[in-house]
Write a protein that holds these residues in place. Structure first.
Motif, mmCIF file in Angstrom:
data_model
loop_
_atom_site.group_PDB
_atom_site.id
_atom_site.type_symbol
_atom_site.label_atom_id
_atom_site.label_comp_id
_atom_site.label_asym_id
_atom_site.label_seq_id
_atom_site.Cartn_x
_atom_site.Cartn_y
_atom_site.Cartn_z
ATOM 1 N N VAL A 76 1.193 -1.165 0.256
ATOM 2 C CA VAL A 76 0.030 -0.040 -0.110
ATOM 3 C C VAL A 76 1.205 1.418 -0.244
ATOM 4 C CG1 VAL A 76 -1.789 1.148 1.442
ATOM 5 C CG2 VAL A 76 -1.576 -1.202 1.340
ATOM 6 N N PHE A 77 1.936 1.430 1.025
ATOM 7 C CA PHE A 77 2.703 1.808 0.964
ATOM 8 C C PHE A 77 3.516 2.814 -0.203
ATOM 9 C CE2 PHE A 77 1.038 1.782 5.200
ATOM 10 C CZ PHE A 77 0.169 2.925 5.166
ATOM 11 N N TYR A 78 4.322 3.532 -1.000
ATOM 12 C CA TYR A 78 4.639 3.608 -1.602
ATOM 13 C C TYR A 78 5.390 4.546 -2.000
ATOM 14 C CZ TYR A 78 6.169 3.449 -7.200
ATOM 15 O OH TYR A 78 6.778 3.648 -8.498
ATOM 16 N N GLY A 79 7.106 4.471 -2.848
ATOM 17 C CA GLY A 79 8.217 5.333 -3.154
ATOM 18 C C GLY A 79 9.199 5.776 -1.536
ATOM 19 N N ARG A 80 9.372 7.110 -2.058
ATOM 20 C CA ARG A 80 10.643 7.544 -0.643
ATOM 21 C C ARG A 80 9.315 8.330 0.279
ATOM 22 N NH1 ARG A 80 12.242 13.119 -2.964
ATOM 23 N NH2 ARG A 80 11.110 13.622 -4.686
ATOM 24 N N HIS A 81 8.440 8.678 -0.054
ATOM 25 C CA HIS A 81 7.807 9.484 1.516
ATOM 26 C C HIS A 81 6.810 8.788 1.222
ATOM 27 C CE1 HIS A 81 9.634 13.136 0.098
ATOM 28 N NE2 HIS A 81 8.705 12.902 -1.514
ATOM 29 N N ARG A 82 6.450 7.209 0.814
ATOM 30 C CA ARG A 82 5.468 6.002 1.687
ATOM 31 C C ARG A 82 4.168 7.330 1.439
ATOM 32 N NH1 ARG A 82 8.302 2.571 0.686
ATOM 33 N NH2 ARG A 82 7.407 0.369 2.026
#
Length: 101
Positions: A76-82
Motif C-alpha cells: 500500500v505505501f509507495y515511494g520515498r515518501h511512503r
C-alpha cells in the motif's frame, strides 16, 4: 504457544499469527515467535505483521517455518515518501485533463 496448542486441539486447521507490535513497521516478522509456534503445532502457521520486503517473506518461511505469509503495508505505501498509492492516472490521462505538472 500453549494457546496455539489448545487451538489445534480444538480443531483449528491453521493459525494466523499477527505480531501486532511489528504490524505496519515493515521491519520484518517476529521470527522467534514463528519458530516457537511452528515447532509446537502440526497445522499450518501463517505469519503476519512486519513484512517490508520479499526477503522478509523468505526468512519467515525458511527460518521461521511459516507455511505462508501475509502482508499489507508493503503493498500500500509507495515511494520515498511512503505515500498511499494503490493506483494512479497515466501521463496521458493527466494530459487529457490538463493536470500534468
Amino acid at each position: 504457544v500453549e494457546f496455539a496448542i489448545q487451538m489445534e486441539d480444538m480443531g483449528a486447521g491453521e493459525l494466523l499469527i499477527n505480531s501486532v507490535d511489528r504490524d505496519g513497521t515493515m521491519q520484518g516478522y517476529d521470527i522467534e515467535l514463528i519458530k516457537k509456534l511452528t515447532v509446537a503445532v502440526n497445522i499450518p502457521v501463517v505469519a503476519c505483521g512486519g513484512a517490508g520486503s520479499m526477503e522478509h517473506f523468505r526468512i519467515a518461511i525458511n527460518q521461521g517455518g511459516a507455511s505462508a505469509v501475509a502482508a499489507g503495508s508493503m503493498f500500500v505505501f509507495y515511494g520515498r515518501h511512503r505515500a498511499v498509492l494503490i493506483s494512479y492516472p497515466s501521463r496521458q490521462e493527466l494530459d487529457r485533463f490538463n493536470l500534468s505538472p
